[in-house]
Design an enzyme around this catalytic site. Structure first.
Site, PDB file in Angstrom:
ATOM      1  N   HIS A   1      -2.144  -3.172   3.070  1.00 32.87           N
ATOM      2  CA  HIS A   1      -2.778  -3.492   4.403  1.00 32.87           C
ATOM      3  C   HIS A   1      -2.892  -4.827   4.456  1.00 32.87           C
ATOM      4  O   HIS A   1      -2.965  -5.469   5.625  1.00 32.87           O
ATOM      5  CB  HIS A   1      -4.068  -2.695   4.518  1.00 32.87           C
ATOM      6  CG  HIS A   1      -3.972  -1.152   4.726  1.00 32.87           C
ATOM      7  ND1 HIS A   1      -3.667  -0.832   5.788  1.00 32.87           N
ATOM      8  CD2 HIS A   1      -4.161  -0.265   3.756  1.00 32.87           C
ATOM      9  CE1 HIS A   1      -3.397   0.708   5.667  1.00 32.87           C
ATOM     10  NE2 HIS A   1      -3.833   1.139   4.459  1.00 32.87           N
TER      11      HIS A   1
ATOM     12  N   GLN B   1      12.080   2.410  -1.741  1.00 34.41           N
ATOM     13  CA  GLN B   1      11.011   1.435  -2.280  1.00 34.41           C
ATOM     14  C   GLN B   1      11.428  -0.071  -2.163  1.00 34.41           C
ATOM     15  O   GLN B   1      12.687  -0.412  -2.306  1.00 34.41           O
ATOM     16  CB  GLN B   1      10.947   1.793  -3.825  1.00 34.41           C
ATOM     17  CG  GLN B   1       9.867   1.132  -4.460  1.00 34.41           C
ATOM     18  CD  GLN B   1       9.633   1.162  -5.987  1.00 34.41           C
ATOM     19  OE1 GLN B   1       9.700   2.261  -6.347  1.00 34.41           O
ATOM     20  NE2 GLN B   1       9.950   0.104  -6.690  1.00 34.41           N
ATOM     21  N   GLY B   2      10.471  -0.665  -1.589  1.00 35.30           N
ATOM     22  CA  GLY B   2      10.733  -2.037  -1.100  1.00 35.30           C
ATOM     23  C   GLY B   2      11.425  -2.507  -0.001  1.00 35.30           C
ATOM     24  O   GLY B   2      11.580  -3.370   0.685  1.00 35.30           O
ATOM     25  N   VAL B   3      11.785  -1.386   0.958  1.00 35.00           N
ATOM     26  CA  VAL B   3      12.281  -1.352   2.159  1.00 35.00           C
ATOM     27  C   VAL B   3      11.123  -1.227   3.120  1.00 35.00           C
ATOM     28  O   VAL B   3      10.693  -0.237   3.342  1.00 35.00           O
ATOM     29  CB  VAL B   3      13.538  -0.429   2.713  1.00 35.00           C
ATOM     30  CG1 VAL B   3      13.973  -0.466   3.908  1.00 35.00           C
ATOM     31  CG2 VAL B   3      14.555  -0.458   1.481  1.00 35.00           C
ATOM     32  N   GLU B   4      10.892  -2.418   4.078  1.00 34.51           N
ATOM     33  CA  GLU B   4       9.513  -2.347   4.847  1.00 34.51           C
ATOM     34  C   GLU B   4       9.647  -1.224   5.842  1.00 34.51           C
ATOM     35  O   GLU B   4      10.480  -1.325   6.846  1.00 34.51           O
ATOM     36  CB  GLU B   4       9.277  -3.598   5.265  1.00 34.51           C
ATOM     37  CG  GLU B   4       8.027  -3.977   6.046  1.00 34.51           C
ATOM     38  CD  GLU B   4       7.018  -3.514   5.085  1.00 34.51           C
ATOM     39  OE1 GLU B   4       6.495  -2.463   5.163  1.00 34.51           O
ATOM     40  OE2 GLU B   4       6.654  -4.271   4.335  1.00 34.51           O
ATOM     41  N   LEU B   5       8.755  -0.332   5.835  1.00 33.16           N
ATOM     42  CA  LEU B   5       8.896   0.812   6.770  1.00 33.16           C
ATOM     43  C   LEU B   5       7.598   1.121   7.213  1.00 33.16           C
ATOM     44  O   LEU B   5       7.211   1.047   8.509  1.00 33.16           O
ATOM     45  CB  LEU B   5       9.408   2.247   6.360  1.00 33.16           C
ATOM     46  CG  LEU B   5      10.775   2.099   5.774  1.00 33.16           C
ATOM     47  CD1 LEU B   5      11.177   3.517   5.454  1.00 33.16           C
ATOM     48  CD2 LEU B   5      11.819   1.795   7.126  1.00 33.16           C
ATOM     49  N   GLY B   6       6.441   1.246   6.266  1.00 39.16           N
ATOM     50  CA  GLY B   6       5.083   1.645   6.644  1.00 39.16           C
ATOM     51  C   GLY B   6       4.477   0.535   7.657  1.00 39.16           C
ATOM     52  O   GLY B   6       3.872   0.873   8.604  1.00 39.16           O
TER      53      GLY B   6
ATOM     54  N   SER C   1      -9.149   4.416   3.463  1.00 41.19           N
ATOM     55  CA  SER C   1      -8.031   4.166   2.249  1.00 41.19           C
ATOM     56  C   SER C   1      -8.684   4.693   0.936  1.00 41.19           C
ATOM     57  O   SER C   1      -9.760   4.186   0.696  1.00 41.19           O
ATOM     58  CB  SER C   1      -7.568   2.945   2.338  1.00 41.19           C
ATOM     59  OG  SER C   1      -6.901   2.633   3.484  1.00 41.19           O
TER      60      SER C   1
END
Length: 505
Positions: free
Chosen positions: A435, A306-311, A336
């Site tokens: 988004h 959580q909080g680690v930018e992946l998406g 969405s």
């Protein structure tokens, strides 16, 4: 906290003192027995925790030997991992609080170096930089070395991801509010952000030929539109569909974030046509019919990341992949869900706002009359409360009259919820915030786009397209992150204007 059954015998000592000597002697024996029990159940694990921490958390090497100290035996990291996994939930809280508080930063040394830095401000630059470097090194928690060593052990990275998930859950469940534990959480997040940087991630396309275990995990992790059976997952990785995931070498066979894409002729406005359409299950793809890519589900699978930018990076990588496969593709959009809209609306219609008389301002007088005509009003129940109950039941969707009557109001209320409701200046809705941070435009609200019970319960069946105009995403992202500006289409802005005109809030 001491259990009540351990306290009662101590209380009984005082109560029976004024009675017979025999009763007093019996109570004293109970007290001694309880003390022994309490010592065994609390000091035993505490001693074991201290022993493990002394053994596995090495002292921070001196500044001069920081690059020369040999690493500790791998067995120490394994022992720490095994011990932690053997603990009960409550014991893990105590253990991590001890780790973070007793084996963190040496605050005395930090204070001394900070004072020394102030004293050197008038000296040469080289001296100042050396003192700054010493101060920076002293701010390293002792346990950081342990975390780094664990990451080099087999399954160590996965262990640390799960460990951070535990820490996050400790805060969310109020099991702990330790500032030292928060510092540990920040240290873990920083390390994981380095280890899971986009350059170290592998993009994988999932197909029906992918390993069965991997497909099963994709099904289990799907958080937006649950997978019902094997035919369902076969459809989602089959013709006119794409499924991608980021993986990491340290966690083989484990998808980190998963993106589902539908390949369509135009931007979709209904999720059922995507997740429940099986007509093309064994069809051959016709590239001439593919003009748009619809991102209809993105799921992060690891709570510890959580909080680690992946998406954000996954969407960008997938866009490049699709452009390579379909050079003429020009439309990229999400379809969405809007989690939280119904909860927000229920609050707006709730009893507190009824008392203030403000809930009636959500709809115009004409719309309230139309609703009263379309429903059988219950005597004594205010109109906003009746509407709140109606929306909770979901029965209104079975009536075309009610559906037509509610559409204008719900659409503009939903537009305002997405566009106007903020937290610290950014979109309150987490999906919108995601988004918009990525540079998408709030493009179109879709009425009755998700007829599933979950869709109706979350957002009255409304869904939204966030469209990615590739030449504008960088500017949109910067404008949103720095200026808190929400890029939106004419349709969305028109609905917002209707809200502002009809809802006197």
């Amino acid at each position: 906290m001491i259990a009540l059954y351990l306290v009662r015998p101590f209380l009984s000592c005082g109560r029976v003192w004024r009675h017979s000597p025999l009763a007093c002697k019996f109570a004293f024996w109970n007290c001694q027995k309880s003390r022994l029990c309490f010592s065994t159940t609390t000091n035993g694990p505490a001693r074991k925790m201290d022993e493990i921490l002394r053994k596995t958390v090495a002292p921070l090497p001196s500044y001069e030997t920081r690059d020369k100290s040999p690493p500790p035996p791998e067995a120490h990291s394994v022992e720490f991992m095994n011990f932690y996994e053997s603990l009960e939930k409550e014991e893990r809280v105590v253990f991590l609080e001890r780790l973070s508080q007793e084996h963190g930063v040496d605050h005395k040394e930090v204070s001394e170096l900070a004072g020394k830095l102030l004293e050197t401000q008038l000296r040469d630059v080289a001296t100042i930089l050396q003192v700054e470097d010493r101060l920076r090194y002293s701010l390293t928690p002792r346990y950081r070395q342990l975390l780094s060593h664990i990451s080099r052990v087999g399954d160590g990275v996965k262990f640390l991801v799960d460990l951070r998930a535990d820490v996050i859950e400790m805060f969310s469940s109020k099991a702990s509010d330790s500032p030292h534990l928060r510092d540990l959480n920040g240290t873990l997040k920083g390390l994981l952000s380095e280890w899971f940087s986009v350059g170290l991630l592998r993009l994988e396309r999932i197909t029906w030929q992918s390993p069965c275990a991997f497909l099963q995990k994709i099904s289990q992790y799907e958080a937006v539109h649950p997978v019902r059976n094997w035919s369902d997952i076969k459809r989602r990785v089959g013709p006119y569909r794409r499924c991608y995931a980021f993986t990491h070498a340290s966690m083989p066979g484990e998808p980190l974030v998963v993106l589902h894409v539908a390949l369509t002729e135009e931007i979709s406005n209904n999720i059922q046509t995507i997740v429940r359409e099986f007509a093309t299950l064994d069809a051959e793809e016709d590239a001439s019919k593919i003009n748009a890519a619809i991102f209809y589900s993105i799921s992060s699978t690891q709570a510890g990341l959580q909080g680690v930018e992946l998406g954000n990076y996954l969407i960008k990588r997938v866009v490049r992949e699709l452009q390579s496969e379909f050079p003429n593709m020009s439309q990229f959009s999400s379809l969405s869900p809007i989690p939280g809209f119904t909860v927000w609306l229920q609050g707006m219609l709730g009893p507190n706002r009824n008392l203030e008389g403000r809930s009636t301002e959500l709809l115009s007088e004409c719309e309230w009359r139309q609703l009263e005509e379309a429903t059988v009003a219950t005597p004594g129940i205010p109109a906003p409360e009746a509407l709140r109950r109606l929306l909770m039941s979901g029965e209104w969707l079975k009536s075309e009259v009610l559906t037509r009557a509610l559409e204008p109001a719900l659409m503009r209320l939903c537009a305002w919820y997405l566009y106007g409701e903020k937290r610290r200046g950014y979109a309150l809705n987490p999906v919108a915030n995601f988004h918009l941070q990525n540079g998408a435009t709030m493009w179109r609200l879709n009425w009755r786009a998700d007829a599933s019970s979950r869709g109706v319960a979350n957002s009255c069946g409304i869904m939204v397209n966030y469209r990615y105009f590739l030449e504008e995403t960088a500017a949109n992202s910067a404008s949103y992150l720095h200026g808190k500006v929400v890029p939106a289409s004419e349709q969305v802005l028109g609905l917002v204007a209707q809200f502002q005109q009809n809802s006197k809030l």
